[in-house]
Enzyme design. Structure first.
Site, PDB file in Angstrom:
ATOM      1  N   PHE A  28     -51.104  30.644  15.729  1.00  0.00           N
ATOM      2  CA  PHE A  28     -49.984  31.185  15.574  1.00  0.00           C
ATOM      3  C   PHE A  28     -48.988  30.000  15.639  1.00  0.00           C
ATOM      4  CE2 PHE A  28     -45.771  32.487  16.976  1.00  0.00           C
ATOM      5  CZ  PHE A  28     -45.527  33.552  16.193  1.00  0.00           C
ATOM      6  N   LYS A  49     -39.005  25.464  21.331  1.00  0.00           N
ATOM      7  CA  LYS A  49     -39.010  26.274  22.879  1.00  0.00           C
ATOM      8  C   LYS A  49     -38.168  25.439  23.725  1.00  0.00           C
ATOM      9  CE  LYS A  49     -42.073  30.076  21.422  1.00  0.00           C
ATOM     10  NZ  LYS A  49     -43.398  29.991  20.658  1.00  0.00           N
ATOM     11  N   ASP A  82     -49.068  21.334  17.040  1.00  0.00           N
ATOM     12  CA  ASP A  82     -47.964  22.143  17.352  1.00  0.00           C
ATOM     13  C   ASP A  82     -48.165  22.531  18.538  1.00  0.00           C
ATOM     14  OD1 ASP A  82     -46.413  24.490  17.810  1.00  0.00           O
ATOM     15  OD2 ASP A  82     -47.352  25.461  16.255  1.00  0.00           O
TER      16      ASP A  82
HETATM   17  C1  LIG Z   1     -43.385  30.270  19.312  1.00  0.00           C
HETATM   18  C2  LIG Z   1     -44.331  29.251  18.279  1.00  0.00           C
HETATM   19  C3  LIG Z   1     -43.919  28.966  17.151  1.00  0.00           C
HETATM   20  C4  LIG Z   1     -42.763  29.601  16.351  1.00  0.00           C
HETATM   21  O1  LIG Z   1     -41.589  29.154  16.969  1.00  0.00           O
HETATM   22  P1  LIG Z   1     -40.281  30.145  16.719  1.00  0.00           P
HETATM   23  O2  LIG Z   1     -39.263  29.285  17.356  1.00  0.00           O
HETATM   24  O3  LIG Z   1     -40.541  31.348  17.239  1.00  0.00           O
HETATM   25  O4  LIG Z   1     -40.081  30.091  15.184  1.00  0.00           O
HETATM   26  C5  LIG Z   1     -44.977  28.200  16.444  1.00  0.00           C
HETATM   27  N1  LIG Z   1     -46.194  27.826  16.969  1.00  0.00           N
HETATM   28  C6  LIG Z   1     -46.240  27.879  18.320  1.00  0.00           C
HETATM   29  C7  LIG Z   1     -47.581  27.714  18.886  1.00  0.00           C
HETATM   30  C8  LIG Z   1     -45.573  28.554  19.110  1.00  0.00           C
HETATM   31  O5  LIG Z   1     -46.021  29.240  20.214  1.00  0.00           O
END
Ligand SMILES: *Cc1c(COP(=O)(O)O)cnc(C)c1O
Length: 414
Positions: A149, A263, A234
């Site tokens: 994700f 985040k 990520d």
């Molecule tokens: C939440 C998340 C994203 C996307 O972030 P947004 O601010 O919602 O665009 C990307 N990678 C990971 C691992 C995430 O948990």
């Protein structure tokens, strides 16, 4: 008041109805309407208090409305909020300084949402591949994983394994090869002379808090070094203390070439994300190559500095390690037939239920009735991820509720 009087007085249904009527239906939230939040707690419009064990998908690791971040937001909002990158602002350099010191990377590229930071990393990797590795133009490939994700842009959902994220939204960008998560051999087999990067979550959050086999990240690191491929982590959800280390990759002693953050970088006040790398990668960007109107704005920069300082100064990462160990010790002793697996790291806990339990959402609804907010992920996993400011006594209360609901098989009445 009788039960029906209480229900008649509830303000919740009107909020639910209006949102449902006027908004896009791209979410399926639990039926609670929050009007106030502080630390580990949120309050709904009917005045009920809940533990927030989702913490906005780890965006509020610092706890809701953290006073220090709030003060920074208020102070900066009265000075300057957005000037665009056509000019410099006096907050951005400080943000770079704090973030490079914290991560050990040389350079920062600020964006807003997580998905934008991932897109930025994809662009960096491709251009690095063409200009530094000599990959033929338009041929670069990035290795990604089943269960990934990385956000919701069309490029990113194009390499998702999740059918629903893709269905109806194509055509998608080429240039991605997806292999099983945790399988370094499959990565080795997928890498060719056209490969510029491997994009990985050190723990897959949205997939259900999936922890890869021990040594997987180190194998990826060695493979990327050998094949001259960028390792891109990520850590938008796993980073900034969630797993009991500042970054999840630290558990394996691995340093990626590209680190992607979002985040909790702004503690829930304002979207701030960033891609970090050293000169060799970041230097591929020339003026005009990439940008964002809001990226690097002074308000976001000031908020992010305060969010990072709160995380460090208040020892939230250490708290996540200590209380995470406490939670796992307790859950290891849990005897509940519905539970298939308990996994995660730090204060990032996935409780996977047997398929026969009828799905995790029912359990989340029971927890809601007991004053604990969590969100199911992938049908059968209950995710517990409270703000990192939770205390031992508060955590014990949350776990009491979780244990009671699991033992009752999700059928108790709260
Ligand atoms: C939440 C998340 C994203 C996307 O972030 P947004 O601010 O919602 O665009 C990307 N990678 C990971 C691992 C995430 O948990």
């Amino acid at each position: 008041m009788s039960r029906s009087d209480t229900e008649a007085a509830s303000r919740t249904p009107a909020f639910l109805e209006r949102e449902h009527r006027l908004g896009a239906h791209n979410y399926h939230p639990l039926p609670i309407v929050i009007e106030r939040a502080e630390g580990v707690f949120v309050w709904d419009v009917d005045g009920r208090r809940y533990y927030d064990c989702l913490a906005a998908y780890s965006a509020v690791n610092q706890g809701h409305c953290h006073p220090r971040i709030l003060a920074a937001l208020q102070r900066q909002a009265q000075r300057a909020t957005l000037v665009s990158r056509a000019f410099h602002n006096d907050q951005l350099g400080r943000f770079y300084e704090v973030l490079t010191r914290l991560t050990g990377f040389g350079r920062v590229l600020p964006m807003n949402t997580g998905a934008e930071a991932v897109e930025t990393a994809i662009k960096a990797a491709r251009k690095w591949g063409y200009t530094q590795k000599g990959i033929a133009d338009g041929q670069a490939e990035i290795v990604v994983f089943d269960g990934n994700f990385h956000g919701r842009t069309t490029t990113i959902v194009g390499f998702s394994a999740e059918e629903q994220y893709r269905r109806g939204f194509g055509p998608f960008a080429p240039g991605f090869r997806r292999v099983p998560y945790g399988d370094a051999g499959a990565v080795a087999a997928a890498i060719t002379e056209r490969t510029c990067a491997v994009l990985v979550e050190p723990i897959q959050g949205e997939a259900g808090i999936v922890v890869p086999p021990a040594g997987f990240l180190r194998e990826l690191r060695a493979l990327c070094d050998r094949e001259r491929v960028l390792l891109m982590a990520d850590e938008i959800q796993s980073g900034l203390g969630r797993t009991g280390r500042m970054f999840c990759c630290e558990h394996d002693g691995v340093r990626p070439d590209v680190l992607i953050l979002g985040k909790a970088l702004s503690g829930g006040f304002y979207p701030v994300s960033a891609m970090l790398a050293d000169d060799a990668v970041m230097d591929v960007f020339r003026p005009g190559d990439h940008g964002s109107t809001y990226g690097g704005n002074p308000l976001g920069a000031a908020v992010a500095v305060a969010a990072l300082e709160a995380l460090v100064d208040e020892r939230m990462v250490e708290n996540a390690a200590t209380l995470g160990a406490r939670a796992f010790a307790r859950l290891a002793g849990l005897r509940a037939p519905v539970v298939k697996d308990v996994r995660g790291k730090g204060l990032w806990i996935g409780i996977e239920l047997h398929a026969s339990a009828g799905g995790a959402r029912r359990f989340c609804e029971r927890l809601l009735q007991r004053g604990v907010l969590c969100k199911e992920t992938h049908d059968h996993v209950i995710r517990l991820a409270p703000p990192l400011v939770i205390t031992a006594a508060q955590l014990d209360e949350v776990l009491d509720a979780v244990e009671a609901v699991l033992r009752a098989g999700g059928t108790d009445r709260g």
